[in-house]
Design a protein around this motif. Structure first.
Motif, PDB file in Angstrom:
ATOM      1  N   ALA A 293       0.867  -1.280  -0.113  1.00 26.25           N
ATOM      2  CA  ALA A 293       0.016  -0.173   0.010  1.00 26.25           C
ATOM      3  C   ALA A 293       0.803   1.295   0.153  1.00 26.25           C
ATOM      4  CB  ALA A 293      -0.872   0.174   1.311  1.00 26.25           C
ATOM      5  N   ARG A 294       0.409   2.208  -0.691  1.00 29.84           N
ATOM      6  CA  ARG A 294       1.013   3.548  -0.796  1.00 29.84           C
ATOM      7  C   ARG A 294       0.471   4.642   0.490  1.00 29.84           C
ATOM      8  NH1 ARG A 294       1.167   5.508  -6.667  1.00 29.84           N
ATOM      9  NH2 ARG A 294       2.590   3.778  -6.594  1.00 29.84           N
ATOM     10  N   VAL A 295       1.543   5.348   0.879  1.00 34.06           N
ATOM     11  CA  VAL A 295       1.006   6.359   2.050  1.00 34.06           C
ATOM     12  C   VAL A 295       0.729   7.584   1.195  1.00 34.06           C
ATOM     13  CG1 VAL A 295       1.576   7.944   3.951  1.00 34.06           C
ATOM     14  CG2 VAL A 295       2.379   5.384   3.731  1.00 34.06           C
ATOM     15  N   ILE A 296      -0.752   8.051   1.317  1.00 31.13           N
ATOM     16  CA  ILE A 296      -1.294   9.113   0.552  1.00 31.13           C
ATOM     17  C   ILE A 296      -1.239  10.415   1.440  1.00 31.13           C
ATOM     18  CG2 ILE A 296      -3.176   9.782  -0.769  1.00 31.13           C
ATOM     19  CD1 ILE A 296      -1.817   7.644  -2.121  1.00 31.13           C
ATOM     20  N   SER A 297      -1.500  10.260   2.661  1.00 28.94           N
ATOM     21  CA  SER A 297      -1.973  11.457   3.429  1.00 28.94           C
ATOM     22  C   SER A 297      -1.542  10.862   4.967  1.00 28.94           C
ATOM     23  CB  SER A 297      -3.208  12.066   3.227  1.00 28.94           C
ATOM     24  OG  SER A 297      -3.323  13.269   4.044  1.00 28.94           O
ATOM     25  N   GLY A 298      -1.481  12.238   5.678  1.00 28.78           N
ATOM     26  CA  GLY A 298      -1.271  12.059   7.130  1.00 28.78           C
ATOM     27  C   GLY A 298       0.126  11.596   7.751  1.00 28.78           C
ATOM     28  N   PRO A 350      11.896  12.288  14.474  1.00 32.03           N
ATOM     29  CA  PRO A 350      11.180  13.240  13.404  1.00 32.03           C
ATOM     30  C   PRO A 350      10.057  13.925  13.921  1.00 32.03           C
ATOM     31  CG  PRO A 350      11.698  11.103  12.599  1.00 32.03           C
ATOM     32  CD  PRO A 350      11.763  10.995  14.153  1.00 32.03           C
ATOM     33  N   THR A 351      10.233  15.461  13.795  1.00 29.17           N
ATOM     34  CA  THR A 351       8.898  16.244  14.259  1.00 29.17           C
ATOM     35  C   THR A 351       7.739  16.280  13.368  1.00 29.17           C
ATOM     36  OG1 THR A 351      10.046  18.112  13.067  1.00 29.17           O
ATOM     37  CG2 THR A 351      10.894  17.892  15.327  1.00 29.17           C
ATOM     38  N   ASP A 352       7.905  15.807  12.195  1.00 28.51           N
ATOM     39  CA  ASP A 352       6.630  15.723  11.454  1.00 28.51           C
ATOM     40  C   ASP A 352       6.035  14.200  11.207  1.00 28.51           C
ATOM     41  OD1 ASP A 352       9.023  14.488  10.015  1.00 28.51           O
ATOM     42  OD2 ASP A 352       8.591  15.648   8.162  1.00 28.51           O
ATOM     43  N   ALA A 353       6.534  13.412  11.996  1.00 31.16           N
ATOM     44  CA  ALA A 353       6.003  11.970  12.035  1.00 31.16           C
ATOM     45  C   ALA A 353       4.530  12.153  12.736  1.00 31.16           C
ATOM     46  CB  ALA A 353       6.819  10.909  13.068  1.00 31.16           C
ATOM     47  N   PRO A 354       3.809  11.220  12.364  1.00 27.53           N
ATOM     48  CA  PRO A 354       2.382  11.260  12.842  1.00 27.53           C
ATOM     49  C   PRO A 354       2.429  10.859  14.505  1.00 27.53           C
ATOM     50  CG  PRO A 354       2.479   9.922  11.031  1.00 27.53           C
ATOM     51  CD  PRO A 354       3.929  10.002  11.425  1.00 27.53           C
ATOM     52  N   LYS A 355       1.554  11.516  14.959  1.00 25.92           N
ATOM     53  CA  LYS A 355       1.242  11.107  16.507  1.00 25.92           C
ATOM     54  C   LYS A 355       0.155  10.304  16.891  1.00 25.92           C
ATOM     55  CE  LYS A 355       4.134  14.802  17.331  1.00 25.92           C
ATOM     56  NZ  LYS A 355       4.381  15.121  16.031  1.00 25.92           N
ATOM     57  N   VAL A 356       0.290   9.666  18.078  1.00 22.08           N
ATOM     58  CA  VAL A 356      -0.832   8.482  18.583  1.00 22.08           C
ATOM     59  C   VAL A 356      -2.303   9.494  18.117  1.00 22.08           C
ATOM     60  CG1 VAL A 356      -1.749   7.543  20.296  1.00 22.08           C
ATOM     61  CG2 VAL A 356       0.640   7.276  20.063  1.00 22.08           C
ATOM     62  N   GLY A 357      -3.242   8.518  17.723  1.00 23.91           N
ATOM     63  CA  GLY A 357      -4.573   9.080  17.467  1.00 23.91           C
ATOM     64  C   GLY A 357      -4.500   9.561  15.933  1.00 23.91           C
ATOM     65  N   ASP A 358      -3.469   9.921  15.434  1.00 24.74           N
ATOM     66  CA  ASP A 358      -3.459  10.470  13.880  1.00 24.74           C
ATOM     67  C   ASP A 358      -4.003   9.443  13.025  1.00 24.74           C
ATOM     68  OD1 ASP A 358      -2.661  12.964  14.951  1.00 24.74           O
ATOM     69  OD2 ASP A 358      -0.653  12.886  13.899  1.00 24.74           O
ATOM     70  N   ILE A 359      -4.675   9.848  11.946  1.00 20.32           N
ATOM     71  CA  ILE A 359      -4.955   8.955  10.901  1.00 20.32           C
ATOM     72  C   ILE A 359      -4.238   9.106   9.697  1.00 20.32           C
ATOM     73  CG2 ILE A 359      -6.891   8.302   9.106  1.00 20.32           C
ATOM     74  CD1 ILE A 359      -7.827   7.950  12.059  1.00 20.32           C
ATOM     75  N   VAL A 360      -3.592   7.992   9.036  1.00 23.16           N
ATOM     76  CA  VAL A 360      -2.853   7.845   8.113  1.00 23.16           C
ATOM     77  C   VAL A 360      -3.458   7.064   6.918  1.00 23.16           C
ATOM     78  CG1 VAL A 360      -0.690   6.863   7.136  1.00 23.16           C
ATOM     79  CG2 VAL A 360      -0.779   7.627   9.328  1.00 23.16           C
ATOM     80  N   TRP A 361      -3.744   7.550   5.603  1.00 24.24           N
ATOM     81  CA  TRP A 361      -4.508   7.203   4.643  1.00 24.24           C
ATOM     82  C   TRP A 361      -3.720   6.419   3.598  1.00 24.24           C
ATOM     83  CZ3 TRP A 361      -9.715   7.573   4.550  1.00 24.24           C
ATOM     84  CH2 TRP A 361     -10.265   8.322   5.493  1.00 24.24           C
ATOM     85  N   LEU A 362      -3.959   5.533   3.255  1.00 22.69           N
ATOM     86  CA  LEU A 362      -3.242   4.407   2.477  1.00 22.69           C
ATOM     87  C   LEU A 362      -3.945   4.061   1.287  1.00 22.69           C
ATOM     88  CD1 LEU A 362      -2.444   1.861   5.382  1.00 22.69           C
ATOM     89  CD2 LEU A 362      -0.832   3.989   4.365  1.00 22.69           C
ATOM     90  N   GLN A 363      -3.495   3.844   0.001  1.00 23.92           N
ATOM     91  CA  GLN A 363      -4.014   3.399  -1.210  1.00 23.92           C
ATOM     92  C   GLN A 363      -3.693   1.900  -1.226  1.00 23.92           C
ATOM     93  OE1 GLN A 363      -2.500   4.689  -4.920  1.00 23.92           O
ATOM     94  NE2 GLN A 363      -4.270   4.200  -6.031  1.00 23.92           N
ATOM     95  N   PRO A 364      -4.704   1.001  -1.202  1.00 24.55           N
ATOM     96  CA  PRO A 364      -4.119  -0.456  -1.374  1.00 24.55           C
ATOM     97  C   PRO A 364      -3.499  -0.752  -2.575  1.00 24.55           C
ATOM     98  CG  PRO A 364      -6.516  -0.074  -0.975  1.00 24.55           C
ATOM     99  CD  PRO A 364      -6.074   1.286  -1.389  1.00 24.55           C
ATOM    100  N   GLY A 365      -2.537  -1.926  -2.340  1.00 24.08           N
ATOM    101  CA  GLY A 365      -1.800  -2.296  -3.802  1.00 24.08           C
ATOM    102  C   GLY A 365      -2.492  -3.019  -4.454  1.00 24.08           C
ATOM    103  N   HIS A 366      -3.440  -3.723  -4.189  1.00 27.71           N
ATOM    104  CA  HIS A 366      -4.422  -4.403  -5.025  1.00 27.71           C
ATOM    105  C   HIS A 366      -5.616  -4.368  -4.625  1.00 27.71           C
ATOM    106  CE1 HIS A 366      -5.135  -8.346  -7.406  1.00 27.71           C
ATOM    107  NE2 HIS A 366      -5.959  -7.622  -7.842  1.00 27.71           N
ATOM    108  N   CYS A 367      -6.692  -3.713  -5.426  1.00 25.68           N
ATOM    109  CA  CYS A 367      -7.848  -3.254  -4.895  1.00 25.68           C
ATOM    110  C   CYS A 367      -8.842  -4.700  -4.507  1.00 25.68           C
ATOM    111  CB  CYS A 367      -8.646  -2.426  -5.820  1.00 25.68           C
ATOM    112  SG  CYS A 367      -8.847  -2.932  -7.344  1.00 25.68           S
ATOM    113  N   ASP A 368      -9.023  -5.459  -5.646  1.00 24.68           N
ATOM    114  CA  ASP A 368      -9.999  -6.572  -5.417  1.00 24.68           C
ATOM    115  C   ASP A 368      -9.929  -7.456  -3.921  1.00 24.68           C
ATOM    116  OD1 ASP A 368      -9.643  -5.775  -8.138  1.00 24.68           O
ATOM    117  OD2 ASP A 368     -10.481  -7.681  -8.808  1.00 24.68           O
ATOM    118  N   PRO A 369      -8.611  -7.953  -3.719  1.00 26.50           N
ATOM    119  CA  PRO A 369      -8.492  -8.754  -2.362  1.00 26.50           C
ATOM    120  C   PRO A 369      -8.629  -7.914  -1.380  1.00 26.50           C
ATOM    121  CG  PRO A 369      -6.477  -8.717  -3.673  1.00 26.50           C
ATOM    122  CD  PRO A 369      -7.488  -8.122  -4.550  1.00 26.50           C
TER     123      PRO A 369
END
Length: 398
Positions: A293-298, A350-369
């Motif tokens: 999966a690819r990190v898209i946001s967060g 790293p100061t720009d790493a996500p914090k506990v409770g943050d949401i990270v948005w991922l694009q799946p590698g293969h959609c169907d499964p």
């Protein structure tokens, strides 16, 4: 896409569809098919969701493909009235497919040997109904399908079988859909078209002109629509897209006419290490039969998601990826690299790493499964989430 806030999400990991992107993808593929004079029979195995399937049909598709009997049953129950089962069904499936046809839905089914044709004929006769029989061809995938020289024999058997009508031929070229070499993808597809055109001519000369020539997919859609041989396109992934299709590129090069619409929302649950944070999306949240999966946001640009077990994944910070790579794939090497980085006073968190409770948005590698891992799609229209059941995951018990 403006992603939903954490407060708008009922839980994580959550499968979310951007409705605007979905609608644009559906509209674009239908327009391409209409311009080519080819019917769209979108493949429902991608999403297994009758609500999404109805939307595709409402926008102009003739019906849906189903890969399994359970999908076909869910689609018919969900209001889809024209379904083609694109894999030769198990021996037990005939009565259930005939029962679907008894509801008034148009049900097509594929077969690649005479025994399957006989069983489907018996089931249709017993139910007092008719099934459309499409001869499944193998043009290189070597999964199911008869060789082209066997097609006439099977077409004759289907045409003569009570309870069946010869409905056409199918050629799905699954082995070409994700080929990285675009020129080879094109030339292999064109070789298949030549075989299909010769076969259509042979069947026509024998008085069995195929009513439908169905097949094709997202990765070859432009070639398929221009082939002059397919009368029906079976693409499915175009509706939501994934990393694998993004990586291989569109047929003919350039930019994809479709855009990502499918994401997984993951919550950060631990930030104990400088090299990575941990989210609640692991193997059970993301299929791993394709690229990661690819990190898209967060998270910081360049961050990478990698699974860390059934329920967890890491979001590796871009400044620390070299540290993790140096640790290698050996678990002890990885653990040592992480421990050393944490103990190194010259390396700060790293100061720009996500914090506990943050949401990270991922694009799946293969959609169907990946979709198949979830009970529902949560469709985001920019203001609210609407739940669409992935009802095609259900397999009705006898």
């Amino acid at each position: 896409m403006k992603f939903p806030s954490a407060d708008a999400l009922p839980q994580t990991p959550l499968l979310v569809i951007n409705r605007a992107a979905l609608e644009r993808n559906i509209t674009q593929m239908q327009a391409l098919c209409d311009a080519a004079g080819v019917r769209l029979r979108a493949h429902g195995k991608t999403h297994k969701c009758s609500t999404l399937g109805r939307l595709i049909v409402e926008r102009g598709a003739v019906g849906l493909c189903a890969q399994t009997v359970g999908e076909a049953e869910a689609f018919v129950a969900g209001g889809i009235t024209d379904v083609l089962v694109t894999a030769p069904p198990p021996a037990w499936a005939g009565p259930r497919l005939a029962a679907l046809a008894k509801t008034g839905a148009t049900i097509g089914v594929t077969a690649d040997d005479e025994g399957q044709i006989d069983r489907l004929s018996d089931a249709a006769v017993a139910a007092g109904t008719t099934l459309g029989l499409v001869v499944d061809l193998d043009l290189g995938t070597h999964r199911t399908g008869a060789y082209p020289h066997e097609a006439l024999t099977l077409a004759r058997a289907a045409d003569a079988a009570p309870g069946l009508r010869f409905a056409g031929i199918q050629a799905y070229l699954g082995h070409l859909q994700h080929m990285d070499d675009g020129d080879l993808r094109r030339s292999a597809d064109e070789a298949a078209f030549a075989t299909l055109k010769a076969l259509v001519a042979e069947l026509t000369a024998a008085g069995l002109a195929p009513p439908v020539v169905t097949g094709g997919g997202t990765g070859t859609h432009a070639f398929d629509l221009a082939s002059g041989v397919f009368t029906e396109l079976q693409a499915g992934s175009y509706a939501v897209m994934d990393v694998e299709y993004d990586d291989c590129g569109p047929p003919g090069g350039g930019a994809w006419p479709f855009e990502p619409a499918l994401y997984v929302a993951a919550s950060v649950v631990s930030t104990r290490h400088k090299s990575h944070v941990v989210v609640d999306a692991g193997f059970k949240a993301m299929s791993m039969d394709g690229p990661p999966a690819r990190v898209i946001s967060g998270a910081a640009p360049g961050s990478l998601w990698r699974p860390m077990g059934d329920e967890h994944g890491m979001i590796a910070h871009p400044s620390m990826i070299d540290v993790l790579k140096a640790g290698g794939r050996d678990p002890l090497g990885f653990a040592g690299a992480v421990t050393a980085a944490d103990a190194d006073p010259a390396r700060a968190f790293p100061t720009d790493a996500p914090k506990v409770g943050d949401i990270v948005w991922l694009q799946p590698g293969h959609c169907d499964p990946t979709i198949n891992l979830y009970d529902a799609l949560h469709v985001w229209d920019g203001e609210r989430l609407e739940r669409w059941a992935v009802d095609g995951r259900r397999v009705t018990s006898l």
